[in-house]
Design a protein around this motif. Structure first.
Motif, PDB file in Angstrom:
ATOM      1  N   LEU A 189       0.709  -1.190   0.049  1.00  0.00           N
ATOM      2  CA  LEU A 189      -0.099  -0.041  -0.015  1.00  0.00           C
ATOM      3  C   LEU A 189       0.876   1.200  -0.084  1.00  0.00           C
ATOM      4  O   LEU A 189       1.804   1.287   0.967  1.00  0.00           O
ATOM      5  N   VAL A 190       0.600   2.129  -0.939  1.00  0.00           N
ATOM      6  CA  VAL A 190       1.472   3.397  -1.027  1.00  0.00           C
ATOM      7  C   VAL A 190       0.941   4.711  -1.026  1.00  0.00           C
ATOM      8  O   VAL A 190      -0.201   4.910  -1.746  1.00  0.00           O
ATOM      9  N   ASP A 191       1.242   5.564  -0.150  1.00  0.00           N
ATOM     10  CA  ASP A 191       0.700   7.006   0.175  1.00  0.00           C
ATOM     11  C   ASP A 191       1.414   7.783  -0.731  1.00  0.00           C
ATOM     12  O   ASP A 191       2.625   7.913  -0.514  1.00  0.00           O
ATOM     13  N   GLU A 192       0.842   8.190  -1.841  1.00  0.00           N
ATOM     14  CA  GLU A 192       1.452   9.106  -2.768  1.00  0.00           C
ATOM     15  C   GLU A 192       1.155  10.857  -2.521  1.00  0.00           C
ATOM     16  O   GLU A 192       1.456  11.438  -3.685  1.00  0.00           O
ATOM     17  N   ALA A 193       0.920  11.089  -1.367  1.00  0.00           N
ATOM     18  CA  ALA A 193       0.294  12.236  -1.209  1.00  0.00           C
ATOM     19  C   ALA A 193       1.396  13.408  -1.471  1.00  0.00           C
ATOM     20  O   ALA A 193       0.653  14.406  -2.579  1.00  0.00           O
ATOM     21  N   HIS A 194       2.684  13.387  -1.362  1.00  0.00           N
ATOM     22  CA  HIS A 194       3.421  14.284  -1.341  1.00  0.00           C
ATOM     23  C   HIS A 194       4.063  14.138  -2.680  1.00  0.00           C
ATOM     24  O   HIS A 194       4.920  15.123  -3.234  1.00  0.00           O
ATOM     25  N   ALA A 195       3.883  13.055  -3.321  1.00  0.00           N
ATOM     26  CA  ALA A 195       4.446  12.816  -4.836  1.00  0.00           C
ATOM     27  C   ALA A 195       3.527  13.206  -5.936  1.00  0.00           C
ATOM     28  O   ALA A 195       3.832  13.307  -7.038  1.00  0.00           O
ATOM     29  N   THR A 196       2.420  13.119  -5.561  1.00  0.00           N
ATOM     30  CA  THR A 196       1.242  13.384  -6.814  1.00  0.00           C
ATOM     31  C   THR A 196       1.463  14.740  -7.305  1.00  0.00           C
ATOM     32  O   THR A 196       1.715  15.757  -6.940  1.00  0.00           O
ATOM     33  N   ALA A 197       1.553  14.637  -8.579  1.00  0.00           N
ATOM     34  CA  ALA A 197       1.743  15.799  -9.731  1.00  0.00           C
ATOM     35  C   ALA A 197       3.283  16.275  -9.794  1.00  0.00           C
ATOM     36  O   ALA A 197       3.423  17.091 -10.723  1.00  0.00           O
ATOM     37  N   CYS A 198       3.993  15.977  -8.822  1.00  0.00           N
ATOM     38  CA  CYS A 198       5.196  16.203  -8.853  1.00  0.00           C
ATOM     39  C   CYS A 198       6.177  15.480  -9.517  1.00  0.00           C
ATOM     40  O   CYS A 198       7.230  15.761  -9.888  1.00  0.00           O
ATOM     41  N   PHE A 199       6.056  14.065  -9.868  1.00  0.00           N
ATOM     42  CA  PHE A 199       6.877  12.958 -10.347  1.00  0.00           C
ATOM     43  C   PHE A 199       6.007  12.469 -11.436  1.00  0.00           C
ATOM     44  O   PHE A 199       5.071  12.336 -11.233  1.00  0.00           O
ATOM     45  N   GLY A 200       6.710  11.613 -12.094  1.00  0.00           N
ATOM     46  CA  GLY A 200       6.211  10.878 -13.216  1.00  0.00           C
ATOM     47  C   GLY A 200       6.232  11.622 -14.442  1.00  0.00           C
ATOM     48  O   GLY A 200       6.326  12.643 -14.469  1.00  0.00           O
ATOM     49  N   PRO A 201       6.071  10.757 -15.518  1.00  0.00           N
ATOM     50  CA  PRO A 201       6.113  11.325 -16.813  1.00  0.00           C
ATOM     51  C   PRO A 201       5.140  12.119 -17.087  1.00  0.00           C
ATOM     52  O   PRO A 201       5.107  13.280 -18.050  1.00  0.00           O
ATOM     53  N   ASN A 202       3.769  11.992 -16.439  1.00  0.00           N
ATOM     54  CA  ASN A 202       2.682  13.039 -16.394  1.00  0.00           C
ATOM     55  C   ASN A 202       2.286  13.586 -15.337  1.00  0.00           C
ATOM     56  O   ASN A 202       1.157  14.005 -15.144  1.00  0.00           O
ATOM     57  N   GLY A 203       3.029  13.252 -14.244  1.00  0.00           N
ATOM     58  CA  GLY A 203       2.734  13.792 -12.796  1.00  0.00           C
ATOM     59  C   GLY A 203       1.868  12.917 -12.245  1.00  0.00           C
ATOM     60  O   GLY A 203       1.265  13.240 -11.080  1.00  0.00           O
ATOM     61  N   GLY A 204       1.959  11.455 -12.583  1.00  0.00           N
ATOM     62  CA  GLY A 204       1.141  10.453 -11.919  1.00  0.00           C
ATOM     63  C   GLY A 204       1.817   9.833 -10.339  1.00  0.00           C
ATOM     64  O   GLY A 204       1.215   9.172  -9.965  1.00  0.00           O
ATOM     65  N   GLY A 205       2.955  10.447 -10.248  1.00  0.00           N
ATOM     66  CA  GLY A 205       3.469   9.909  -8.974  1.00  0.00           C
ATOM     67  C   GLY A 205       4.735   9.034  -9.172  1.00  0.00           C
ATOM     68  O   GLY A 205       5.390   8.771 -10.229  1.00  0.00           O
ATOM     69  N   LEU A 206       5.549   8.746  -8.011  1.00  0.00           N
ATOM     70  CA  LEU A 206       6.789   7.988  -8.023  1.00  0.00           C
ATOM     71  C   LEU A 206       6.250   6.714  -8.404  1.00  0.00           C
ATOM     72  O   LEU A 206       7.249   5.995  -9.095  1.00  0.00           O
ATOM     73  N   VAL A 207       5.274   6.057  -8.169  1.00  0.00           N
ATOM     74  CA  VAL A 207       5.016   4.640  -8.483  1.00  0.00           C
ATOM     75  C   VAL A 207       4.878   4.619 -10.067  1.00  0.00           C
ATOM     76  O   VAL A 207       5.456   3.467 -10.713  1.00  0.00           O
ATOM     77  N   GLN A 208       4.368   5.371 -10.778  1.00  0.00           N
ATOM     78  CA  GLN A 208       4.325   5.428 -12.121  1.00  0.00           C
ATOM     79  C   GLN A 208       5.561   6.024 -12.722  1.00  0.00           C
ATOM     80  O   GLN A 208       6.207   5.195 -13.879  1.00  0.00           O
ATOM     81  N   GLU A 209       6.557   6.843 -12.144  1.00  0.00           N
ATOM     82  CA  GLU A 209       7.769   7.040 -12.472  1.00  0.00           C
ATOM     83  C   GLU A 209       8.664   6.008 -12.629  1.00  0.00           C
ATOM     84  O   GLU A 209       9.422   5.568 -13.547  1.00  0.00           O
ATOM     85  N   LEU A 210       8.467   5.041 -11.703  1.00  0.00           N
ATOM     86  CA  LEU A 210       9.449   3.601 -11.763  1.00  0.00           C
ATOM     87  C   LEU A 210       8.706   2.575 -12.150  1.00  0.00           C
ATOM     88  O   LEU A 210       9.206   1.335 -12.404  1.00  0.00           O
ATOM     89  N   GLY A 211       7.518   2.626 -12.909  1.00  0.00           N
ATOM     90  CA  GLY A 211       6.932   1.693 -13.779  1.00  0.00           C
ATOM     91  C   GLY A 211       6.367   0.598 -12.697  1.00  0.00           C
ATOM     92  O   GLY A 211       6.444  -0.650 -12.992  1.00  0.00           O
ATOM     93  N   LEU A 212       5.947   0.984 -11.635  1.00  0.00           N
ATOM     94  CA  LEU A 212       5.225  -0.071 -10.601  1.00  0.00           C
ATOM     95  C   LEU A 212       4.073  -0.038 -10.443  1.00  0.00           C
ATOM     96  O   LEU A 212       3.306  -0.832  -9.817  1.00  0.00           O
ATOM     97  N   SER A 213       3.078   0.414 -11.258  1.00  0.00           N
ATOM     98  CA  SER A 213       1.694   0.811 -11.398  1.00  0.00           C
ATOM     99  C   SER A 213       0.982  -0.745 -11.051  1.00  0.00           C
ATOM    100  O   SER A 213       0.135  -0.871 -10.249  1.00  0.00           O
ATOM    101  N   GLN A 214       1.516  -1.986 -11.792  1.00  0.00           N
ATOM    102  CA  GLN A 214       0.679  -2.946 -11.757  1.00  0.00           C
ATOM    103  C   GLN A 214       1.387  -3.787 -10.650  1.00  0.00           C
ATOM    104  O   GLN A 214       0.877  -5.099 -10.389  1.00  0.00           O
ATOM    105  N   ARG A 215       2.299  -3.425  -9.734  1.00  0.00           N
ATOM    106  CA  ARG A 215       2.732  -4.057  -8.727  1.00  0.00           C
ATOM    107  C   ARG A 215       2.326  -3.815  -7.269  1.00  0.00           C
ATOM    108  O   ARG A 215       2.704  -4.169  -6.159  1.00  0.00           O
ATOM    109  N   ILE A 216       1.492  -2.876  -7.375  1.00  0.00           N
ATOM    110  CA  ILE A 216       1.216  -2.174  -6.041  1.00  0.00           C
ATOM    111  C   ILE A 216      -0.346  -2.506  -5.855  1.00  0.00           C
ATOM    112  O   ILE A 216      -1.230  -2.311  -6.874  1.00  0.00           O
TER     113      ILE A 216
END
Length: 376
Positions: A189-216
């Protein structure tokens, strides 16, 4: 003891230890306390667009399970699921309530949750409602977490972390955590509160930046920080969404978001698709300026060098950090002291929040004022 006397006694004890809180509004100061990392809360274009929208009603009139549900909410959830690369999305009124609902609904008797020692207060309060047991592991310490997972009792296992920690500003080792979770059959379970919109190719967060969306297993994104609005969303499978609709008490028993709030969020996410890359680049420019000045002024012993918008001035002691905050306030800066018990004793600090719309000169002036205070 009378009721009022008890309240006064507790307040007096808090004040004696330098822990008493108060509400303040100081718009004349240069703010380094705002979580509005991309400057969207006061974005003129968005405010004008919101004013042109027409709504059939203001309040939702009830919870989503009663009279409060509206097709606009489903449309926003579909928009959020697509933006954040998730199967489904479910809105909550705040990030605090999102964590409360998610964890208390998932963690049943016989289950175990392992959480980072620097977890947000919402996680601790969620655990008070949950039926399972929970154990903290040392901050970002994969060995400590694996040691505990190896000894875990029977039952389902969960791991809870923040992708970007709100008080220290550092990142969780999400890739390694996903590996551990899979190795021990735990749900991450990942709380992306402070990463939302600041990271990722479209601002989706650190999970998306690292390509981990399907593993969370579940992600929480909040809208009260870089998104510049209010509310939160939990992302996960369609089964998780249906489960939370049935078992997440904050969703079941809270009045739903208002339609203007829903409309604002739809506008902001469309704006992020168009302008998010530019805003994130401007935020990175402020970060680079801060990091360079930190080295130039030899402040590396007290200032963090995080790769994100949250930095900190570590200044131990409740009274001591309050005195530093008041001194900087006298210099025209708004930095709020983060004191024990919000952070562990001896780790009191002022938090520096960088923003994309911040003047570079203001960052320079703050660090120069801090350097003068340290060197006096």
């Amino acid at each position: 003891m009378k009721h009022e006397e008890r309240l006064q006694e507790r307040l007096a004890a808090y004040a004696k230890r330098g822990m008493q809180r108060s509400l303040r509004h100081r718009p004349e100061l240069i703010s380094f306390s705002s979580n509005d990392y991309l400057g969207l809360a006061r974005n003129r274009e968005l405010l004008l667009q919101l004013g042109q929208e027409k709504y059939e009603q203001m309040g939702a009139t009830g919870s989503r399970l009663l009279s409060g549900h509206h097709p606009a909410m489903l449309e926003l959830e579909q928009q959020l699921a697509q933006f954040h690369e998730a199967e489904t999305a479910l809105l909550f009124n705040t990030g605090y309530l999102g964590n409360l609902g998610l964890v208390s609904a998932l963690l049943q008797r016989g289950d175990t949750l392992y959480y980072d020692a620097l977890a947000h207060a919402s996680l601790h309060d969620a655990l008070k409602l949950a039926k399972g047991q929970a154990f903290a592991f040392a901050h970002n310490d994969l060995q400590d977490l694996e040691r505990q997972l190896a000894l875990a009792p029977k039952g389902l296992r969960y791991i809870w972390v923040e992708s970007l920690y709100s008080m220290d500003g550092d990142r969780a080792p999400l890739g390694a955590l996903a590996d551990l979770a899979e190795r021990y059959g735990a749900a991450l379970l990942v709380d992306e509160a402070h990463a939302t919109a600041c990271f990722g190719p479209n601002g989706g967060g650190l999970v998306q930046e690292l390509g981990l969306s399907q593993r969370i297993f579940a992600r929480l994104h909040t809208f009260g920080k870089a998104v510049g609005s209010h509310g939160a969303v939990i992302l996960g499978s369609s089964t998780l969404r249906q489960y939370l609709i049935n078992f997440a008490r904050p969703l079941i028993y809270s009045t739903a978001m208002s339609l203007p709030q829903i409309g604002h969020l739809r506008l902001v996410y469309r704006y992020l698709e168009r302008e998010g890359a530019r805003l994130r680049a401007e935020l990175q420019q402020r970060l680079a300026h801060y990091l360079a000045l930190r080295e130039k002024l030899a402040l590396s012993t007290i200032l963090t060098a995080n790769q994100g918008p949250i930095q900190a001035i570590f200044w131990p002691g409740n009274r001591e950090v309050l005195a530093l905050s008041e001194h900087l306030e006298g210099q025209g800066f708004d930095l709020r002291p983060i004191r024990y018990p919000t952070v562990p004793r001896g780790q009191e600090r002022l938090r520096i929040c960088l923003r994309a719309d911040m003047d570079l000169g203001d960052i320079s002036a703050l660090l120069e004022a801090l350097g003068a205070y340290v060197g006096r």
